[in-house]
Design a protein around this motif. Structure first.
Motif, mmCIF file in Angstrom:
data_model
loop_
_atom_site.group_PDB
_atom_site.id
_atom_site.type_symbol
_atom_site.label_atom_id
_atom_site.label_comp_id
_atom_site.label_asym_id
_atom_site.label_seq_id
_atom_site.Cartn_x
_atom_site.Cartn_y
_atom_site.Cartn_z
ATOM 1 N N SER A 146 -8.792 -11.192 -4.298
ATOM 2 C CA SER A 146 -9.889 -10.972 -3.526
ATOM 3 C C SER A 146 -10.652 -9.813 -3.352
ATOM 4 N N PRO A 147 -11.373 -8.859 -3.309
ATOM 5 C CA PRO A 147 -11.647 -7.900 -1.986
ATOM 6 C C PRO A 147 -12.020 -8.835 -1.036
ATOM 7 N N VAL A 148 -11.539 -7.900 0.230
ATOM 8 C CA VAL A 148 -11.507 -8.024 1.541
ATOM 9 C C VAL A 148 -12.654 -7.394 2.271
ATOM 10 N N THR A 149 -13.429 -7.802 2.517
ATOM 11 C CA THR A 149 -14.951 -7.175 3.678
ATOM 12 C C THR A 149 -15.085 -7.541 4.970
ATOM 13 N N THR A 150 -13.984 -8.039 5.725
ATOM 14 C CA THR A 150 -14.773 -9.307 7.159
ATOM 15 C C THR A 150 -14.006 -7.071 7.492
ATOM 16 N N LYS A 151 -14.991 -7.575 8.720
ATOM 17 C CA LYS A 151 -14.646 -6.611 9.796
ATOM 18 C C LYS A 151 -14.334 -7.234 11.388
ATOM 19 N N LEU A 211 4.085 6.377 13.155
ATOM 20 C CA LEU A 211 2.335 5.577 12.663
ATOM 21 C C LEU A 211 2.245 6.808 11.532
ATOM 22 N N ILE A 212 1.912 6.094 10.717
ATOM 23 C CA ILE A 212 0.983 6.286 9.125
ATOM 24 C C ILE A 212 0.019 5.726 9.433
ATOM 25 N N GLU A 213 -1.121 6.821 9.045
ATOM 26 C CA GLU A 213 -2.118 5.625 8.456
ATOM 27 C C GLU A 213 -2.576 6.308 6.917
ATOM 28 N N HIS A 214 -2.662 5.426 5.590
ATOM 29 C CA HIS A 214 -2.749 5.464 4.894
ATOM 30 C C HIS A 214 -3.521 4.263 4.001
ATOM 31 N N GLY A 215 -4.849 4.928 2.956
ATOM 32 C CA GLY A 215 -4.964 3.564 2.363
ATOM 33 C C GLY A 215 -6.454 3.067 3.059
ATOM 34 N N ASP A 216 -7.251 2.649 1.770
ATOM 35 C CA ASP A 216 -8.726 1.750 2.672
ATOM 36 C C ASP A 216 -8.267 0.986 3.413
ATOM 37 N N ASP A 217 -7.362 -0.415 2.464
ATOM 38 C CA ASP A 217 -7.261 -1.703 3.132
ATOM 39 C C ASP A 217 -5.709 -1.979 3.137
ATOM 40 N N PHE A 218 -5.365 -3.123 3.722
ATOM 41 C CA PHE A 218 -3.336 -3.838 3.738
ATOM 42 C C PHE A 218 -2.918 -3.007 2.858
ATOM 43 N N GLN A 219 -3.572 -3.890 1.295
ATOM 44 C CA GLN A 219 -2.695 -3.495 0.033
ATOM 45 C C GLN A 219 -2.288 -2.715 -0.326
ATOM 46 N N ALA A 220 -3.281 -1.093 0.021
ATOM 47 C CA ALA A 220 -2.910 0.168 0.031
ATOM 48 C C ALA A 220 -2.128 0.645 0.785
ATOM 49 N N SER A 221 -1.518 -0.092 1.708
ATOM 50 C CA SER A 221 -0.885 0.123 2.965
ATOM 51 C C SER A 221 0.607 0.454 2.418
ATOM 52 N N ARG A 222 0.592 -0.992 1.831
ATOM 53 C CA ARG A 222 1.765 -1.732 1.702
ATOM 54 C C ARG A 222 2.249 -0.792 0.446
ATOM 55 N N GLU A 223 1.409 -0.857 -0.805
ATOM 56 C CA GLU A 223 1.834 -0.205 -1.315
ATOM 57 C C GLU A 223 2.365 1.811 -1.316
ATOM 58 N N HIS A 224 1.986 2.272 -0.313
ATOM 59 C CA HIS A 224 2.280 3.522 -0.065
ATOM 60 C C HIS A 224 3.793 3.141 1.147
ATOM 61 N N ALA A 225 3.911 1.954 2.203
ATOM 62 C CA ALA A 225 4.908 1.774 2.733
ATOM 63 C C ALA A 225 6.239 1.617 1.702
ATOM 64 N N GLN A 226 6.338 1.006 0.293
ATOM 65 C CA GLN A 226 6.957 0.362 -0.458
ATOM 66 C C GLN A 226 7.149 2.431 -1.078
#
Length: 319
Positions: free
Chosen positions: A220-225, A118-133
Motif C-alpha cells: 500500500s502507498p505511504v503518504t504520512t507526513k 549515511l546515504i540518502e537514497h529513494g523517496d520512501d523506506f522501501q526504495a532505501s531498503r532495496e538500495h541497501a540490499q
C-alpha cells in the motif's frame, strides 16, 4: 523467537547496557481518557527509542554467526538506524545506513554522531531498503534486516518488563515493519499475560491493516507526513503470520490524531513523542469509549522528532 531461554538471554544482553525503562501512570492522562492509562517509556533508552534493544541482541548473534563480518548495511527512517549504529560501534563493526531523501534532519544527525556512513537514497523506506540490499551484494557487507527473530527477541524485553510490572486489559502497539508487535506477542506468552493486543498503523500507510484484513501481504502507498516510523509500504510476511495468528485487532490513526496525541503527551506528562511514538495513545484515544474505567497500556516508542516539526505540532499543525 518465542522460546523462553532465548528471551531470557535477550534480557541479559539488554540489561548489560541499560536498566529497564519506567512504566508510569499519569493522572492527567487518566482524566483525559477516563481510564487507568499506563505508559511504557521507551523514549528513555540511550537512543531515545525502543529499537536499541533489538540491535544489541542482533549483533550478539551476528558475532557468532559471522565472526569474520567487517561491516553492515541497513535501511531506516531513523530509530532502527540509531540502534544499528550504536550496536555496531560496540561490536567494532562499520555501519552504513540508507535513508530516504528528506528524512528527519535530527535523526540523520544522531546516526552520524554514532559513527555511521549515511546515504540518502529513494523517496520512501522501501526504495532505501532495496538500495541497501544492492550495496550489501556489491560491497560484501552484511545486510541487517528490519525484521528478524533476534530483533524481535531484543524488543520483547521491554514488553516483558511492562507485563511483569503491569498487566493491562489491552495494549496499543504501533506497527512499522512488525518487530514491536511480534515482540509484544512473544512477551505476552512469556509472562502469561491475558492482555489483548491491538496493532496501530498510520491511516496514511495502511499496508499492515490491509494485509490483516485480507489475510495476505498487500502493498500500500505511504503518504504520512508525521508518523515516519510507521511508513511501511510492504509488510514482512513472517511478521504478518504472527499478527494474523495472535493479534486481536489492527486500527488506523490519522496524522491529525497522532499530532493531538503528541500534544497530549507533552501537556499531561511533559514527555516528547515523535509521531510513531504517540500513535499508541492516538489509538487509545480513538477507542476511548470502549475502555472507560479500565486499565489500558500504551507505549511511547520514541522521542526522536525534529525540533521544527514538534514546534509546528505544538502550534496546532499535523505536518
Amino acid at each position: 523467537m518465542f522460546q523462553r531461554d532465548s528471551l531470557e538471554q535477550a534480557r541479559t544482553i539488554v540489561r548489560a547496557t541499560f536498566a529497564p525503562t519506567p512504566q508510569q501512570m499519569w493522572p492527567l492522562l487518566n482524566q483525559r481518557l477516563g481510564a487507568n492509562v499506563w505508559v511504557k517509556h521507551e523514549n528513555h533508552t540511550p537512543v531515545g527509542a525502543f529499537k536499541l534493544r533489538g540491535g544489541l541482541v542482533y549483533f550478539e548473534g551476528l558475532r557468532r554467526r559471522e565472526p569474520d563480518c567487517k561491516g553492515v548495511v541497513t535501511a531506516t527512517r531513523g530509530n532502527h538506524g540509531q540502534s544499528i549504529g550504536f550496536a555496531a560501534a560496540r561490536a567494532g563493526l562499520s555501519a552504513t545506513i540508507v535513508v530516504p531523501r528528506g528524512n528527519s534532519v535530527e535523526k540523520n544527525a544522531a546516526m552520524r554522531a554514532l559513527g555511521v556512513e549515511l546515504i540518502e537514497h529513494g523517496d520512501d523506506f522501501q526504495a532505501s531498503r532495496e538500495h541497501a540490499q544492492r550495496l550489501a551484494g556489491e560491497q560484501g557487507w552484511h545486510m541487517v534486516p528490519s525484521f528478524h527473530p533476534d530483533l524481535v527477541r531484543g524488543v520483547a524485553t521491554y514488553w516483558i518488563e511492562f507485563f511483569e510490572a503491569v498487566q493491562p486489559e489491552v495494549v496499543f502497539v504501533p506497527i512499522g515493519q512488525g518487530s514491536g508487535i511480534c515482540a509484544c506477542v512473544a512477551a505476552r506468552a512469556f509472562t502469561g499475560a491475558r492482555t489483548r493486543i491491538v496493532g496501530v498503523v498510520s491511516a496514511h500507510a495502511t499496508a499492515y491493516l490491509d494485509s490483516f484484513r485480507a489475510g495476505r501481504v498487500i502493498e500500500s502507498p505511504v503518504t504520512t507526513k508525521l508518523a515516519d516510523g510507521m511508513a511501511c509500504r510492504l509488510p514482512d510476511g513472517e511478521a504478518l503470520e504472527v499478527i494474523l495468528r495472535e493479534v486481536d485487532d489492527v486500527v488506523a490513526v490519522s496524522d491529525d490524531e497522532v499530532a493531538q496525541a503528541m500534544r497530549a503527551l507533552f501537556a499531561d506528562t511533559h514527555n516528547v513523542a515523535e509521531g510513531a511514538g504517540a500513535a499508541s495513545l492516538a489509538a487509545a484515544s480513538q477507542q476511548q469509549s470502549r475502555w472507560l474505567g479500565r486499565k489500558i497500556g500504551v507505549v511511547l516508542t520514541g522521542a526522536n522528532v525534529d525540533s521544527a516539526v514538534f514546534e509546528r505540532v505544538l502550534g496546532g499543525q499535523s505536518n
